[in-house]
Every structure is written in structure tokens, then in C-alpha cells.
Design a protein around this motif. Structure first.
Motif, mmCIF file in Angstrom:
data_model
loop_
_atom_site.group_PDB
_atom_site.id
_atom_site.type_symbol
_atom_site.label_atom_id
_atom_site.label_comp_id
_atom_site.label_asym_id
_atom_site.label_seq_id
_atom_site.Cartn_x
_atom_site.Cartn_y
_atom_site.Cartn_z
ATOM 1 N N LEU A 47 -37.573 8.220 54.939
ATOM 2 C CA LEU A 47 -37.987 7.189 53.993
ATOM 3 C C LEU A 47 -36.786 6.586 53.280
ATOM 4 O O LEU A 47 -36.700 5.366 53.106
ATOM 5 C CB LEU A 47 -38.983 7.765 52.978
ATOM 6 C CG LEU A 47 -39.466 6.775 51.911
ATOM 7 C CD1 LEU A 47 -40.119 5.551 52.539
ATOM 8 C CD2 LEU A 47 -40.431 7.451 50.948
ATOM 9 N N LYS A 48 -35.842 7.431 52.861
ATOM 10 C CA LYS A 48 -34.650 6.912 52.195
ATOM 11 C C LYS A 48 -33.871 5.971 53.116
ATOM 12 O O LYS A 48 -33.394 4.912 52.680
ATOM 13 C CB LYS A 48 -33.767 8.071 51.736
ATOM 14 C CG LYS A 48 -34.287 8.749 50.480
ATOM 15 C CD LYS A 48 -33.289 9.728 49.893
ATOM 16 C CE LYS A 48 -33.442 11.088 50.502
ATOM 17 N NZ LYS A 48 -32.596 12.103 49.823
ATOM 18 N N LEU A 49 -33.755 6.350 54.378
ATOM 19 C CA LEU A 49 -33.065 5.488 55.342
ATOM 20 C C LEU A 49 -33.787 4.151 55.480
ATOM 21 O O LEU A 49 -33.158 3.082 55.474
ATOM 22 C CB LEU A 49 -32.985 6.194 56.691
ATOM 23 C CG LEU A 49 -32.381 5.378 57.847
ATOM 24 C CD1 LEU A 49 -30.957 4.941 57.518
ATOM 25 C CD2 LEU A 49 -32.435 6.186 59.149
ATOM 26 N N ILE A 50 -35.108 4.186 55.583
ATOM 27 C CA ILE A 50 -35.887 2.955 55.743
ATOM 28 C C ILE A 50 -35.758 2.061 54.516
ATOM 29 O O ILE A 50 -35.647 0.831 54.623
ATOM 30 C CB ILE A 50 -37.366 3.298 56.032
ATOM 31 C CG1 ILE A 50 -37.483 3.948 57.417
ATOM 32 C CG2 ILE A 50 -38.241 2.051 55.956
ATOM 33 C CD1 ILE A 50 -38.810 4.639 57.663
ATOM 34 N N LEU A 51 -35.776 2.645 53.324
ATOM 35 C CA LEU A 51 -35.605 1.853 52.099
ATOM 36 C C LEU A 51 -34.232 1.197 52.070
ATOM 37 O O LEU A 51 -34.099 0.018 51.693
ATOM 38 C CB LEU A 51 -35.791 2.743 50.868
ATOM 39 C CG LEU A 51 -37.211 3.251 50.609
ATOM 40 C CD1 LEU A 51 -37.218 4.270 49.471
ATOM 41 C CD2 LEU A 51 -38.149 2.094 50.271
ATOM 42 N N ASN A 52 -33.220 1.929 52.466
ATOM 43 C CA ASN A 52 -31.871 1.350 52.544
ATOM 44 C C ASN A 52 -31.833 0.189 53.537
ATOM 45 O O ASN A 52 -31.290 -0.885 53.258
ATOM 46 C CB ASN A 52 -30.858 2.408 52.968
ATOM 47 C CG ASN A 52 -30.498 3.372 51.857
ATOM 48 O OD1 ASN A 52 -30.519 3.012 50.686
ATOM 49 N ND2 ASN A 52 -30.162 4.600 52.214
ATOM 50 N N ILE A 53 -32.405 0.424 54.711
ATOM 51 C CA ILE A 53 -32.400 -0.595 55.752
ATOM 52 C C ILE A 53 -33.116 -1.859 55.287
ATOM 53 O O ILE A 53 -32.646 -2.978 55.519
ATOM 54 C CB ILE A 53 -33.071 -0.059 57.035
ATOM 55 C CG1 ILE A 53 -32.210 1.047 57.658
ATOM 56 C CG2 ILE A 53 -33.290 -1.179 58.048
ATOM 57 C CD1 ILE A 53 -32.919 1.790 58.794
ATOM 58 N N SER A 54 -34.238 -1.696 54.610
ATOM 59 C CA SER A 54 -35.042 -2.859 54.207
ATOM 60 C C SER A 54 -34.259 -3.764 53.266
ATOM 61 O O SER A 54 -34.336 -5.000 53.371
ATOM 62 C CB SER A 54 -36.342 -2.405 53.552
ATOM 63 O OG SER A 54 -36.109 -1.807 52.296
ATOM 64 N N VAL A 55 -33.508 -3.169 52.324
ATOM 65 C CA VAL A 55 -32.726 -3.984 51.388
ATOM 66 C C VAL A 55 -31.565 -4.660 52.106
ATOM 67 O O VAL A 55 -31.319 -5.866 51.938
ATOM 68 C CB VAL A 55 -32.206 -3.117 50.217
ATOM 69 C CG1 VAL A 55 -31.270 -3.949 49.321
ATOM 70 C CG2 VAL A 55 -33.364 -2.583 49.390
ATOM 71 N N THR A 96 -37.074 3.663 43.629
ATOM 72 C CA THR A 96 -37.764 4.625 44.495
ATOM 73 C C THR A 96 -36.790 5.677 45.024
ATOM 74 O O THR A 96 -37.102 6.872 45.056
ATOM 75 C CB THR A 96 -38.443 3.897 45.669
ATOM 76 O OG1 THR A 96 -39.357 2.923 45.163
ATOM 77 C CG2 THR A 96 -39.202 4.882 46.551
ATOM 78 N N LEU A 97 -35.603 5.238 45.404
ATOM 79 C CA LEU A 97 -34.585 6.180 45.874
ATOM 80 C C LEU A 97 -34.143 7.121 44.751
ATOM 81 O O LEU A 97 -33.937 8.317 44.972
ATOM 82 C CB LEU A 97 -33.385 5.412 46.423
ATOM 83 C CG LEU A 97 -33.611 4.699 47.762
ATOM 84 C CD1 LEU A 97 -32.473 3.736 48.051
ATOM 85 C CD2 LEU A 97 -33.747 5.710 48.890
ATOM 86 N N CYS A 98 -34.011 6.578 43.535
ATOM 87 C CA CYS A 98 -33.656 7.427 42.386
ATOM 88 C C CYS A 98 -34.718 8.498 42.166
ATOM 89 O O CYS A 98 -34.402 9.657 41.870
ATOM 90 C CB CYS A 98 -33.513 6.578 41.122
ATOM 91 S SG CYS A 98 -32.101 5.462 41.119
ATOM 92 N N MET A 99 -35.972 8.115 42.297
ATOM 93 C CA MET A 99 -37.066 9.068 42.125
ATOM 94 C C MET A 99 -37.004 10.160 43.185
ATOM 95 O O MET A 99 -37.136 11.356 42.865
ATOM 96 C CB MET A 99 -38.415 8.346 42.204
ATOM 97 C CG MET A 99 -39.618 9.271 42.095
ATOM 98 S SD MET A 99 -41.153 8.469 42.617
ATOM 99 C CE MET A 99 -40.881 8.294 44.375
ATOM 100 N N MET A 100 -36.775 9.774 44.413
ATOM 101 C CA MET A 100 -36.757 10.749 45.496
ATOM 102 C C MET A 100 -35.611 11.735 45.351
ATOM 103 O O MET A 100 -35.749 12.913 45.664
ATOM 104 C CB MET A 100 -36.677 10.018 46.838
ATOM 105 C CG MET A 100 -37.895 9.172 47.146
ATOM 106 S SD MET A 100 -37.718 8.288 48.700
ATOM 107 C CE MET A 100 -37.730 9.669 49.845
ATOM 108 N N ASP A 101 -34.453 11.242 44.850
ATOM 109 C CA ASP A 101 -33.266 12.098 44.701
ATOM 110 C C ASP A 101 -33.196 12.766 43.339
ATOM 111 O O ASP A 101 -32.240 13.517 43.071
ATOM 112 C CB ASP A 101 -32.002 11.265 44.906
ATOM 113 C CG ASP A 101 -31.815 10.833 46.348
ATOM 114 O OD1 ASP A 101 -32.347 11.520 47.240
ATOM 115 O OD2 ASP A 101 -31.151 9.813 46.594
#
Length: 293
Positions: A47-55, A96-101
Motif C-alpha cells: 500500500l505504501k508503494l502504491i500511494l507513493n506511485i500514485s503521487v 496516510t503514509l504518516c499514519m501507516m508508519d
């Protein structure tokens, strides 16, 4: 470790499931796992990779180029983009990434940047609440760790309280609002932000907070005598009990306007007595405050 369906990932990232499958097949950039019954799922790292890719893709990076970047290069480029971007979706992805990490330092920095760019109220309306709606749906579905949701909610709660404390209190002018959550209701962020909105518009408020029994609400009402009562109902009273609760508070407080919002009352086809108003969105609340100031 949390696990996400392709629909979860689509909701969080904004990338269509079909596009995700194409990226997997054409660029070998994603490697989802499969259940014993061959159903595709993703973990936190995916999910983190996908969020990075989308931006990055949104800002002009080709997928073929992104596929060649290391994890550190992805992170560095994402930070560079989100720091200067004023786009709400970019900020939501970063939060979202901050929340996950569980990355408090990064969250604080990004939030401060957003407040500097567009102000506290706009940050809450355009970024934080849409972000909370996204993760709230997945939290209810059990695909987000409750600890992650509690972590981010606590940080946001602190920021709203600080913003309220920064306002000069108004004790003599404006209409009187009593803010409360019904007994058993703990979801406080929307109520806190409403307190901020009212006070920033020179209205007088008494904040009773979470899980207030009806008897206690009556006692406070006798002392404060507000023109308006405001509540957010998302889980309690239950759907089976909410109609009766509305009748009860209408009967107990006939001289005040009772304003309700939240998933338990919006779009439920409830009967509303004359002194009860259900608001579907934050813009309706802002209009109401202005019309009744």
C-alpha cells in the motif's frame, strides 16, 4: 501487519483496480499476495508503494521510470513533491503514509506546512476530514489497525484543541450553543471542530464532550439555557434506538433548536420534530451559523 483488498487500495490511493493490474503485469512493479482461494490482497508495504506511485505518477513521472527507482528515491521524491504541493489529494496520501508508519514528526511537519499555506480551517475542511473519512471506512471494515487510527486521531484532536485555545473567548455576544455527544458516543473530532467553528465566528459555546447521559444534559441545560444544542451521532444511539432518542431530546428541550449530524442520522429517513434539524455536510453547518449569528 494489515491486509487490504484491491478495492481497499483503490479507495485509499484513487488508482483504479484495472490500472493496478496493468502495472503488475506490464511493469512488474507490484507483487500482490494471494489467499488460498486465489484472491489478490496487499500488505502495508504494498500500500505504501502504491500511494507513493500514485503521487509521483500524477506529477508527471512515468510508471516505467518509477519502476526503476529505489525505495529511498521514491520517498525522497514524494517528500519533495508534497512539501510544495497545495493539492488536497497529495496531502491526503502523505498523511496516510504518516499514519501507516506512525510517523508523528512527519505528520506534524506536513500539517504545519498545510496550515501555513491555506490556514487551519481550510486544512481541516479540505484535507483532514476527507482523509479521516477515507481511513474511517477502512477502519470499520477492519483493514486498518485501530492503533494507527487512534494515533492519527489523537494528533488531530490535539491540534484542534490548540486552535480553540488560541481563540479569544466570547462571553457576552453571539448565540449560545451547547455541544455534546450522546451516551456511548466517543467519536469527538467533528464535535471539537464544530466548537472551533462556532468560537471563531464569535458564538458562545459550552462543550460537554463525549458520552453525555440525557439526565446530565438536562441539568446542564437548566444552568446554561442555550438557544441551540449540537451533536454528532455516528455509533450511539444505535440505528434501532435513534428515532426514539430524537423524539426524547425534542421533548426535553422544546425551546431550543437541536442540530444533529453524523452517519446515524444523515440519509436515514428519520422523522424530525419541528425543533430538530439534521445537517448533511459541513457547508450546511457554516451556512446555519452565519444565518443565525
Amino acid at each position: 501487519m494489515s491486509y487490504y483488498s484491491i478495492k481497499d487500495v483503490e479507495n485509499l490511493s484513487g488508482i483504479k483496480a484495472h490500472t493496478l493490474r496493468v502495472w503488475e503485469q506490464r511493469y512488474d512493479i507490484l507483487k500482490p499476495k494471494r489467499t488460498d482461494t486465489n484472491i489478490r490482497y496487499y500488505d502495508d508495504l504494498d500500500l505504501k508503494l502504491i500511494l507513493n506511485i500514485s503521487v509521483l505518477n500524477k506529477h508527471g513521472h512515468k510508471i516505467s521510470h518509477i519502476a526503476q527507482m529505489s525505495a529511498e528515491e521514491l520517498r525522497t521524491e514524494l517528500i519533495r513533491l508534497t512539501e510544495k504541493s497545495t493539492d488536497a489529494q497529495d496531502k491526503i496520501q502523505a498523511f496516510t503514509l504518516c499514519m501507516m508508519d506512525l510517523d508523528e514528526e512527519r505528520f506534524e511537519y506536513l500539517l504545519a506546512q498545510s496550515i501555513k499555506q491555506i490556514g487551519f480551517e481550510n486544512t481541516m475542511l479540505r484535507i483532514i476530514f476527507p482523509f479521516l473519512q477515507k481511513i474511517g471506512i477502512l477502519w470499520l471494515a477492519g483493514t486498518i489497525n485501530p492503533a494507527q487510527e487512534h494515533f492519527i486521531s489523537h494528533l488531530i484532536r490535539q491540534k484542534i484543541i490548540v486552535a480553540i485555545d488560541s481563540l479569544k473567548p466570547n462571553y457576552t455576544e453571539g448565540k449560545k450553543y451547547m455541544l455534546f455527544l450522546p451516551e456511548g458516543e466517543w467519536h469527538e473530532l467533528s464535535l471539537l471542530f464544530t466548537n472551533y467553528l462556532l468560537r471563531s465566528r464569535k458564538q458562545r459555546t459550552i462543550y460537554l464532550g463525549q458520552t453525555v447521559p440525557l439526565n446530565d444534559l438536562q441539568e446542564a441545560y437548566k444552568i446554561y439555557k442555550p438557544e441551540f444544542l449540537f451533536s454528532v451521532i455516528t455509533s450511539s444511539p444505535s440505528f434501532q434506538q435513534i428515532q426514539q432518542y430524537i423524539y426524547e431530546i425534542s421533548r426535553h428541550f422544546p425551546e431550543s433548536k437541536i442540530i444533529l449530524t453524523g452517519s446515524q442520522v444523515i440519509g436515514q429517513g428519520l422523522d424530525t420534530p419541528e425543533n430538530v434539524l439534521i445537517l448533511a455536510k459541513i457547508e450546511d453547518l457554516l451556512d446555519f451559523i452565519q444565518e443565525n449569528a
